[in-house]
Design a protein around this motif. Structure first.
Motif, PDB file in Angstrom:
ATOM      1  N   ASP A 359       0.833  -1.206   0.000  1.00  0.00           N
ATOM      2  CA  ASP A 359       0.000   0.000   0.000  1.00  0.00           C
ATOM      3  C   ASP A 359       0.869   1.257   0.000  1.00  0.00           C
ATOM      4  O   ASP A 359       0.579   2.229  -0.708  1.00  0.00           O
ATOM      5  CB  ASP A 359      -0.926   0.003   1.221  1.00  0.00           C
ATOM      6  N   LEU A 360       1.925   1.228   0.797  1.00  0.00           N
ATOM      7  CA  LEU A 360       2.823   2.385   0.836  1.00  0.00           C
ATOM      8  C   LEU A 360       3.503   2.590  -0.515  1.00  0.00           C
ATOM      9  O   LEU A 360       3.639   3.725  -0.989  1.00  0.00           O
ATOM     10  CB  LEU A 360       3.879   2.201   1.927  1.00  0.00           C
ATOM     11  N   TRP A 361       3.922   1.483  -1.128  1.00  0.00           N
ATOM     12  CA  TRP A 361       4.589   1.616  -2.421  1.00  0.00           C
ATOM     13  C   TRP A 361       3.641   2.153  -3.488  1.00  0.00           C
ATOM     14  O   TRP A 361       4.024   3.015  -4.297  1.00  0.00           O
ATOM     15  CB  TRP A 361       5.178   0.282  -2.868  1.00  0.00           C
ATOM     16  N   ALA A 362       2.422   1.664  -3.497  1.00  0.00           N
ATOM     17  CA  ALA A 362       1.452   2.156  -4.484  1.00  0.00           C
ATOM     18  C   ALA A 362       1.237   3.657  -4.324  1.00  0.00           C
ATOM     19  O   ALA A 362       1.163   4.407  -5.310  1.00  0.00           O
ATOM     20  CB  ALA A 362       0.131   1.402  -4.330  1.00  0.00           C
ATOM     21  N   ASP A 363       1.159   4.109  -3.078  1.00  0.00           N
ATOM     22  CA  ASP A 363       0.965   5.530  -2.805  1.00  0.00           C
ATOM     23  C   ASP A 363       2.182   6.338  -3.255  1.00  0.00           C
ATOM     24  O   ASP A 363       2.055   7.374  -3.921  1.00  0.00           O
ATOM     25  CB  ASP A 363       0.718   5.720  -1.306  1.00  0.00           C
ATOM     26  N   LEU A 364       3.363   5.864  -2.918  1.00  0.00           N
ATOM     27  CA  LEU A 364       4.589   6.582  -3.231  1.00  0.00           C
ATOM     28  C   LEU A 364       4.849   6.609  -4.735  1.00  0.00           C
ATOM     29  O   LEU A 364       5.163   7.666  -5.309  1.00  0.00           O
ATOM     30  CB  LEU A 364       5.757   5.913  -2.497  1.00  0.00           C
ATOM     31  N   ASP A 365       4.726   5.474  -5.375  1.00  0.00           N
ATOM     32  CA  ASP A 365       4.947   5.389  -6.820  1.00  0.00           C
ATOM     33  C   ASP A 365       3.971   6.281  -7.580  1.00  0.00           C
ATOM     34  O   ASP A 365       4.352   7.013  -8.508  1.00  0.00           O
ATOM     35  CB  ASP A 365       4.823   3.942  -7.265  1.00  0.00           C
ATOM     36  N   SER A 366       2.708   6.241  -7.184  1.00  0.00           N
ATOM     37  CA  SER A 366       1.697   7.079  -7.834  1.00  0.00           C
ATOM     38  C   SER A 366       2.013   8.563  -7.671  1.00  0.00           C
ATOM     39  O   SER A 366       1.906   9.342  -8.629  1.00  0.00           O
ATOM     40  CB  SER A 366       0.313   6.770  -7.252  1.00  0.00           C
ATOM     41  N   ALA A 367       2.429   8.952  -6.473  1.00  0.00           N
ATOM     42  CA  ALA A 367       2.744  10.358  -6.215  1.00  0.00           C
ATOM     43  C   ALA A 367       3.955  10.812  -7.040  1.00  0.00           C
ATOM     44  O   ALA A 367       3.963  11.920  -7.570  1.00  0.00           O
ATOM     45  CB  ALA A 367       2.999  10.577  -4.731  1.00  0.00           C
ATOM     46  N   ILE A 368       4.952   9.945  -7.135  1.00  0.00           N
ATOM     47  CA  ILE A 368       6.147  10.311  -7.909  1.00  0.00           C
ATOM     48  C   ILE A 368       5.810  10.464  -9.395  1.00  0.00           C
ATOM     49  O   ILE A 368       6.188  11.436 -10.048  1.00  0.00           O
ATOM     50  CB  ILE A 368       7.252   9.265  -7.715  1.00  0.00           C
TER      51      ILE A 368
END
Length: 373
Positions: A359-368
């Motif tokens: 979940d954290l990776w999906a959030d971070l990747d999407s934001a980047i």
């Protein structure tokens, strides 16, 4: 001070230390909301005598660090108490990369003629060994904030130093579970209990631990005379938070490693700074001196400050906030902080919490990716 029982592991100590033992006593030390006490029992006024709630926190952290602890109103209050032990004209050595509060405090003292300040790169082991010979205070921070450089504490703390010198290690990022500065030869170990000890972004507190009985008394006197006493409810919350430190740290470290590896392969990330990565310049030292690589990641984006700011605005699970070491993940652009303008403009410091790593990776990747548009 409550002794660390032989054979008790740190994870067990965190849960068992600092509790009442008398029959009929509460299982947990309650918040003792009292400023003064009835004379005759050895405790009269909280500012000088402390309270049972403060002492519970001191027992936990002191035993964990392997010394005697003094609790303070904040991490910076704990830092200031160590600096308060210095004579006028002292020589202070601090890292080039370090907590901004330490940099500001040391600079202000130098401006007022209290001491002189030298700065040494965290990974310049020879420089630290050389500086130790004449320094009155050697202030180490490892891993450093926010570049996450790991110092060779084994070599630095074994070096010859001026008689009476204080060697302090800010152990906040590593926590006592990953690093034991007093065992390596440090005079004091400093914790901002606001961070990992408390773990829930709801208190300010600091703790200094030492094995030097005279210094322990001097630190308590500094706390008393400056009024840098911890709040009773804050100490109670820090005790409660400390009970789960081992679980929180284990989970967050595992997630941090996953995120660091994924960030290293991201097409929009220029550099990842995490001691657990083989590519990290001080990875070899980290493997030797740390029991775990921590929960902090700093990474540089392939873009400028505006891109990094956009990423911070676009995350949803990760909170755009300062501080670190809590159950929730937080992230900020450190060069936007006054006094940190020298840092790479697109460097983001991420404090990894206990959320699901995917979940954290999906959030971070999407934001980047959306921040780059």
């Amino acid at each position: 001070m409550e002794k660390h029982p032989s054979g008790i592991k740190p994870e067990t100590w965190l849960v068992s230390a600092g509790r009442p033992t008398e029959p009929g006593a509460p299982l947990n030390v309650p918040p003792i909301l009292a400023s003064n006490f009835i004379i005759g029992g050895g405790r009269e006024y909280a500012r000088g005598s402390g309270t049972p709630t403060w002492e519970a926190l001191e027992a936990i952290v002191g035993g964990l660090e392997g010394g005697k602890a003094v609790a303070f109103a904040s991490g910076l209050a704990a830092v200031a108490a160590v600096f308060d032990q210095l004579p006028v004209g002292a020589v202070v050595v601090i890292p080039e990369d370090c907590y901004q509060g330490v940099a500001s405090l040391s600079a202000r003292g130098a401006e007022r003629g209290r001491w002189s300040v030298q700065r040494v790169a965290v990974d310049d082991t020879r420089g630290w060994i050389h500086a130790s010979a004449a320094a009155d205070l050697i202030w180490l921070e490892s891993p450093s904030n926010p570049l996450l450089v790991v110092a060779d504490l084994e070599a630095i703390l074994a070096a010859a130093r001026k008689p009476g010198a204080i060697v302090a290690v800010d152990n906040t990022f590593a926590t006592p579970l990953n690093q034991q500065p007093l065992d390596l030869g440090a005079t004091v170990s400093v914790q901002s209990a606001t961070k990992f000890i408390g773990g829930h972004s709801d208190l300010l507190a600091g703790v200094v631990t030492t094995r030097d009985d005279g210094l322990w008394h001097a630190l308590r006197k500094s706390r008393e005379l400056t009024g840098a006493t911890p709040g009773t409810f804050e100490a109670f919350l820090a005790v409660r938070g400390a009970r789960t430190l081992a679980l929180r740290l284990q989970r967050a470290q595992q997630t941090a490693m996953i995120l660091a590896e994924r960030l290293e392969g991201h097409p929009l990330v220029a550099r990842v700074r995490y001691p657990g990565l083989p590519s990290h310049p001080t990875h070899g030292i980290a493997r030797r001196v740390l029991k775990g690589f921590g929960t902090m990641i700093s990474f540089d984006l392939l873009g400028g400050a505006e891109f990094a700011d956009a990423v911070c605005r676009k995350v949803r699970l990760i909170r755009h906030a300062t501080s670190l070491g809590a159950v929730e993940s937080t992230m900020e652009r450190r060069a936007a902080v006054p006094g940190q303008e020298h840092l790479p403009p697109s460097l983001l410091r991420l404090s990894v919490g206990i959320e699901d790593p995917d979940d954290l990776w999906a959030d971070l990747d999407s934001a980047i990716r959306s921040g780059a548009l």
